[in-house]
Design an enzyme around this catalytic site. Structure first.
Site: not given
Ligand code: AMP
Length: 121
Positions: A33-34, A94, A102-103, A107, A109
């Site tokens: 994770d970034i 999530n 968010e994405v 995925h 974690h």
């Molecule tokens: P969620 O809130 O469950 O959708 O988590 C999205 C996660 O993606 C967050 O923990 C972000 O820090 C992570 N994230 C967003 N962009 C990137 C990226 N380019 N590389 C790695 N992790 C990312």
């Protein structure tokens, strides 16, 4: 809801954006994770275009479902956080708005390397 081809994880899967790769096979890609929330914070994503866990449960093949579960275990082992190689970890997904996703590409974690603490804050 339709899958957003331009979400950040879709771009990572297409190689348009780089990632710190941990593991890859036919079914999953895993990378750090970034913005890590714990000592070890990995992400595991299916290669197929699934928005969230519900979408995956409805549309993924049995091979993809097995592939994702096995992928989670393989990554945990590689990071030495699995219950047989390390001290355990938390896997968390999530899902949609109330889940705080968010994405919009499924995925998991994986949090480890230290005590993870309260399940919900
Ligand atoms: P969620 O809130 O469950 O959708 O988590 C999205 C996660 O993606 C967050 O923990 C972000 O820090 C992570 N994230 C967003 N962009 C990137 C990226 N380019 N590389 C790695 N992790 C990312």
């Amino acid at each position: 809801m339709t899958y957003d081809e331009n979400n950040i994880f879709a771009k990572i899967l297409r190689g348009e954006i780089s990632c710190k790769k941990i593991y890859e096979d036919e079914f999953v890609l895993s990378f750090f994770d970034i913005n890590p929330q714990k000592k070890i914070h990995a992400l595991v994503i299916p290669k197929g275009k699934y928005i969230n866990l519900d979408d995956f449960a409805c549309k993924a093949s049995e091979k993809e479902i097995v592939g994702l579960i096995k992928g989670l275990y393989t990554v945990a082992q590689k990071l030495n956080i699995s219950s047989n190689t390390g001290k355990g970890y938390r896997a968390l997904a999530n899902i949609s708005e109330n889940g705080g996703q968010e994405v919009p590409h499924l995925h998991f974690h994986l949090f480890g390397g230290e005590k993870i603490g309260k399940m919900v804050e």
